[in-house]
Design an enzyme around this catalytic site. Structure first.
Site, short mmCIF file in Angstrom:
data_model
loop_
_atom_site.label_atom_id
_atom_site.label_comp_id
_atom_site.label_asym_id
_atom_site.label_seq_id
_atom_site.Cartn_x
_atom_site.Cartn_y
_atom_site.Cartn_z
N TYR A 20 -0.26 -33.96 -21.29
CA TYR A 20 -1.61 -34.00 -20.73
C TYR A 20 -2.60 -33.75 -21.87
O TYR A 20 -2.68 -32.67 -22.42
CB TYR A 20 -1.81 -32.93 -19.65
N PRO B 120 -0.42 -33.47 -3.55
CA PRO B 120 -0.18 -33.09 -2.16
C PRO B 120 -1.29 -33.56 -1.22
O PRO B 120 -1.11 -33.52 0.00
CB PRO B 120 -0.12 -31.57 -2.22
N GLY C 255 -6.24 -37.69 -3.34
CA GLY C 255 -7.59 -37.57 -2.82
C GLY C 255 -7.78 -38.16 -1.44
O GLY C 255 -8.79 -37.88 -0.77
#
Length: 338
Positions: free
Chosen positions: A58, A207, A211
């Site tokens: 990342y 999860p 969005g």
């Protein structure tokens, strides 16, 4: 916030924080200003989050550095998960693609420890299964790191059932990270039964359906050209209509429960198994408070049944529109023999 146990001994807050978006996600090349990102991580801790998820890729590297600075003052109160498994020159390999060679892992952990400003990593995942390296070699290398005190627990990300079994036989796997939500439930057919059998935790990323389950996306929503959601079939046409039907059910039940659709979606996950710990990500302080507030939402059996029925309908339509993310999952293709 209540705590949950992943595997045989990693105790974390029942909702964690996925930090990936702090250095760019969904087609964006950057995240919030560094000081804002640090403030958001500390806000999460103030709200009861003790489980923070990052990875060397990342950024790359920048995300771990931000997480490390943010959590350094409270390091003994939190658990940090990070990941290895991509090829970087600093780990002694040609950049690009996957790499889980043992020597590369040994180099990667030292760099992650330095960026995270810590002497140990609570949960160290293989980010993606490397088809060129026997999973037994990967698990054995992490076992050595655990014995050396540099790592506390071993994890796998997007690994399939057979791979999990092989790794677990060498070094106990505490958790598997995979996409899982009301919107995307494929892992119920393969991975989750094995986790239940072996006593391994599940850490769902996305999860909230990237969005979608927040109720902020509708038929008029457009995405930037660089945002992969704009090219994903599940955000288009018939699949989009079915997904919106699920969101409408979420909205109705949320109103009855005095919660938001996002909170209901997270509460649904928490009700699936006591060893599931979702890691929603956000760059918005208000969303952070909303997400963590899901831990206090209590669903009745009737609400769970209604949510399951709505999610089942999504699966029927969604089966014709596979999500691009599923291509990342290791399908137990033949790996080198140990």
């Amino acid at each position: 916030m209540k705590q949950r146990t992943l595997g045989t001994g990693l105790t974390v807050s029942e909702i964690g924080y996925g930090c990936m978006s702090l250095t760019g996600a969904y087609g964006q090349t950057g995240g919030p200003a560094r000081e804002d990102a640090i403030a958001l991580i500390r806000r999460a801790a103030d709200l009861g989050v003790t489980f923070f998820d990052t990875a060397e890729v990342y950024g790359p590297f920048a995300n771990e550095d931000i997480v490390g600075e943010a959590l350094q003052p409270i390091r003994d109160q939190v658990q940090i998960a990070t990941k290895f498994g991509f090829a970087f020159a600093e780990n002694g390999v040609e950049p690009g693609g996957l790499c889980s060679h043992p020597e590369s892992i040994r180099r990667a952990v030292e760099h992650s420890l330095r960026r995270l400003r810590t002497d140990h990593i609570d949960l160290y995942y293989q980010h993606r299964v490397d088809p060129q390296v026997p999973i037994e070699d990967v698990a054995g290398t992490v076992k050595e790191l655990i014995e050396a005190g540099k790592v506390r627990h071993f994890g796998l990300s997007e690994a399939a059932a057979g791979t999990i079994r092989r790794a677990h036989a060498v070094q106990a796997v505490a958790a598997v990270q995979s996409e899982y939500s009301m919107w995307w439930r494929d892992r119920e057919q393969d991975t989750i039964p094995v986790l239940a059998e072996l006593g391994i935790g599940l850490v769902p990323y996305s999860p909230l359906g990237k969005g979608f389950l927040t109720g902020t996306i509708d038929a008029t929503t457009t995405f930037a050209d660089s945002d992969f959601r704009g090219q994903t079939p599940r955000f288009q046409g018939e699949a989009l209509e079915a997904n919106l039907a699920l969101v409408e059910v979420l909205k109705q039940l949320a109103a009855d429960a005095g919660a938001t659709p996002a909170q209901l979606a997270l509460a649904w996950l928490l009700n699936q198994q006591p060893w599931i710990v979702p890691i929603p990500g956000t760059k918005n302080p208000a969303r952070m408070a909303e997400n963590t507030g899901a831990a206090a939402v209590e669903l009745t059996e009737a609400q769970l049944v209604e949510l399951r029925a709505a999610a089942d309908q999504i699966q029927i339509v969604g089966a014709r529109y596979p999500a691009a993310q599923d291509a990342m999952t290791n399908r137990d293709a033949p790996l080198p023999a140990a």
